[in-house]
Design a protein around this motif. Structure first.
Motif, PDB file in Angstrom:
ATOM      1  N   CYS A  86      62.465 -34.025 -40.744  1.00  0.00           N
ATOM      2  CA  CYS A  86      62.863 -33.304 -41.964  1.00  0.00           C
ATOM      3  C   CYS A  86      61.744 -33.326 -43.005  1.00  0.00           C
ATOM      4  O   CYS A  86      61.480 -32.320 -43.679  1.00  0.00           O
ATOM      5  N   ILE A  87      61.082 -34.485 -43.140  1.00  0.00           N
ATOM      6  CA  ILE A  87      59.948 -34.584 -44.067  1.00  0.00           C
ATOM      7  C   ILE A  87      58.859 -33.597 -43.672  1.00  0.00           C
ATOM      8  O   ILE A  87      58.288 -32.897 -44.513  1.00  0.00           O
ATOM      9  N   LEU A  88      58.553 -33.523 -42.385  1.00  0.00           N
ATOM     10  CA  LEU A  88      57.510 -32.610 -41.912  1.00  0.00           C
ATOM     11  C   LEU A  88      57.898 -31.152 -42.153  1.00  0.00           C
ATOM     12  O   LEU A  88      57.047 -30.333 -42.497  1.00  0.00           O
ATOM     13  N   LEU A  89      59.178 -30.840 -41.983  1.00  0.00           N
ATOM     14  CA  LEU A  89      59.634 -29.471 -42.251  1.00  0.00           C
ATOM     15  C   LEU A  89      59.461 -29.116 -43.726  1.00  0.00           C
ATOM     16  O   LEU A  89      59.114 -27.984 -44.077  1.00  0.00           O
ATOM     17  N   ASP A  90      59.711 -30.081 -44.608  1.00  0.00           N
ATOM     18  CA  ASP A  90      59.604 -29.843 -46.048  1.00  0.00           C
ATOM     19  C   ASP A  90      58.159 -29.732 -46.513  1.00  0.00           C
ATOM     20  O   ASP A  90      57.822 -28.901 -47.358  1.00  0.00           O
ATOM     21  N   LYS A  91      57.291 -30.586 -45.967  1.00  0.00           N
ATOM     22  CA  LYS A  91      55.972 -30.770 -46.563  1.00  0.00           C
ATOM     23  C   LYS A  91      54.815 -30.153 -45.786  1.00  0.00           C
ATOM     24  O   LYS A  91      53.720 -30.019 -46.325  1.00  0.00           O
TER      25      LYS A  91
ATOM     26  N   VAL B 297      55.349 -44.168 -45.351  1.00  0.00           N
ATOM     27  CA  VAL B 297      53.930 -44.075 -44.969  1.00  0.00           C
ATOM     28  C   VAL B 297      53.581 -42.642 -44.574  1.00  0.00           C
ATOM     29  O   VAL B 297      52.525 -42.124 -44.937  1.00  0.00           O
ATOM     30  N   LEU B 298      54.476 -41.988 -43.841  1.00  0.00           N
ATOM     31  CA  LEU B 298      54.244 -40.592 -43.462  1.00  0.00           C
ATOM     32  C   LEU B 298      54.092 -39.716 -44.699  1.00  0.00           C
ATOM     33  O   LEU B 298      53.161 -38.894 -44.789  1.00  0.00           O
ATOM     34  N   VAL B 299      54.964 -39.889 -45.684  1.00  0.00           N
ATOM     35  CA  VAL B 299      54.872 -39.115 -46.930  1.00  0.00           C
ATOM     36  C   VAL B 299      53.544 -39.393 -47.623  1.00  0.00           C
ATOM     37  O   VAL B 299      52.870 -38.472 -48.109  1.00  0.00           O
ATOM     38  N   HIS B 300      53.163 -40.663 -47.666  1.00  0.00           N
ATOM     39  CA  HIS B 300      51.896 -41.028 -48.315  1.00  0.00           C
ATOM     40  C   HIS B 300      50.722 -40.295 -47.684  1.00  0.00           C
ATOM     41  O   HIS B 300      49.876 -39.723 -48.384  1.00  0.00           O
ATOM     42  N   TRP B 301      50.665 -40.295 -46.350  1.00  0.00           N
ATOM     43  CA  TRP B 301      49.517 -39.674 -45.687  1.00  0.00           C
ATOM     44  C   TRP B 301      49.531 -38.157 -45.823  1.00  0.00           C
ATOM     45  O   TRP B 301      48.475 -37.527 -45.943  1.00  0.00           O
ATOM     46  N   ILE B 302      50.728 -37.565 -45.814  1.00  0.00           N
ATOM     47  CA  ILE B 302      50.801 -36.111 -46.011  1.00  0.00           C
ATOM     48  C   ILE B 302      50.330 -35.751 -47.419  1.00  0.00           C
ATOM     49  O   ILE B 302      49.528 -34.833 -47.613  1.00  0.00           O
ATOM     50  N   GLU B 303      50.836 -36.490 -48.411  1.00  0.00           N
ATOM     51  CA  GLU B 303      50.485 -36.176 -49.797  1.00  0.00           C
ATOM     52  C   GLU B 303      49.026 -36.467 -50.115  1.00  0.00           C
ATOM     53  O   GLU B 303      48.472 -35.880 -51.043  1.00  0.00           O
TER      54      GLU B 303
END
Length: 310
Positions: A77-82, A105-111
């Motif tokens: 879901c995070i990947l779909l959003d970001k 951690v996934l959000v951190h690396w994407i951002e």
């Protein structure tokens, strides 16, 4: 569960395309599914919309099984959003599987835009390392490195940068990436009865080699490559074990000219990478104001007085 979500999403997508279902049908479908399966969770309208988006993003079931189904649903879901690009999304899935990233951690690396930074340092690894080692080493380096957990003056010296990185060693190690083990700062080497000091020395557990980091608060200069070559020769002679791979150098500069870096590294004997970094910058006080403002200690003392009602 993830494959079930994909099948539900595919059915919704198919019916919307073939039968003209509108967006509101998802709300009604969520109510129907909750009545039919009262013990099943994850049937909210919001989650059904994620299922539809999931099926739209990954139209082929084998790809879902091989990649997206290997990470938790809310990671997807995070990947779909970001992340909108499928290749980039697949890259983050691979790294999540490889490193066991949590959602945070996934959000951190994407951002922090890791996909665009990973493997982008200027290096000579292809000429100085065996192919497998070269590829892994190149993917280990980033450009630029994100040191925004530091606040430095624009004219800060290298010792201030080094001090700041070590005071935030946890964030520093996270930014360096998996596998870096800290060995020491200002690590002493003796060569020809003279002392030389490496800014930061690491050992990389995956690459199985020492990593020498030279910090610079200026733009890259060609002589930095020669200095790093000297350090790596000394480290390989004095520290490298017979089972270790060749030591690798990273010159971390405030900025770099790609062409100058390429020329400086082209015929270098040792494997060296050149990367830049970013920090939070504060303007230095003009000389006329230095010493006229209260120090942090004085401000703290005043705040304590206020807290005591004095």
């Amino acid at each position: 569960m993830i494959l079930t979500n994909w099948h539900i999403g595919r059915d919704i997508l198919t019916r919307q395309e073939e039968q003209g279902w509108g967006a509101k049908i998802i709300d009604r479908l969520a109510m129907d599914l909750r009545r039919a399966y009262p013990d099943m969770t994850g049937l909210s309208p919001r989650n059904l919309k994620y299922m539809r988006a999931f099926a739209e993003a990954w139209p082929e079931e084998p790809i879902v099984q091989q990649a997206a189904a290997q990470i938790p649903w809310f990671h997807n879901c995070i990947l779909l959003d970001k992340v909108k690009d499928q290749k980039e999304r697949a890259w983050y899935i691979g790294k999540t599987i490889e490193n066991g990233w949590s959602r945070a951690v996934l959000v951190h690396w994407i951002e922090s835009d890791l996909y665009q930074r990973q493997g982008k340092a200027r290096t000579n690894f292809e000429k100085t390392l065996p192919p497998l080692q070269s590829d892994l080493a190149r993917e280990t380096l980033k450009d630029p490195y994100n040191f925004e957990f530091l606040t430095l003056a624009a004219d800060a010296e290298e010792r201030a940068l080094q001090k700041g990185l070590l005071e935030h060693i946890q964030q520093f190690l996270i930014e360096l990436g998996a596998g870096f083990a800290f060995v020491g700062q200002q690590y002493r080497l003796e060569v020809g009865d003279e002392d030389f000091f490496i800014d930061l020395l690491f050992y990389h557990l995956k690459l199985r080699c020492y990593i020498v980091i030279d910090l610079k608060t200026t733009g890259f200069k060609p002589e930095y490559a020669g200095k790093m070559n000297f350090y790596l020769l000394a480290v390989d002679d004095q520290l490298r074990h017979a089972d270790d791979k060749p030591s690798i150098g990273i010159v971390l500069c405030k900025a770099k000219n790609q062409v100058v870096a390429e020329y400086a590294l082209r015929d270098l004997a040792k494997p060296v990478g050149v990367s830049s970094y970013v920090t939070k910058l504060v303007e230095s006080l003009p000389p006329s104001l230095r010493g006229s403002l209260p120090s942090p200690e004085e401000l703290e003392a005043e705040l304590k007085k206020d807290g005591d009602g004095k």
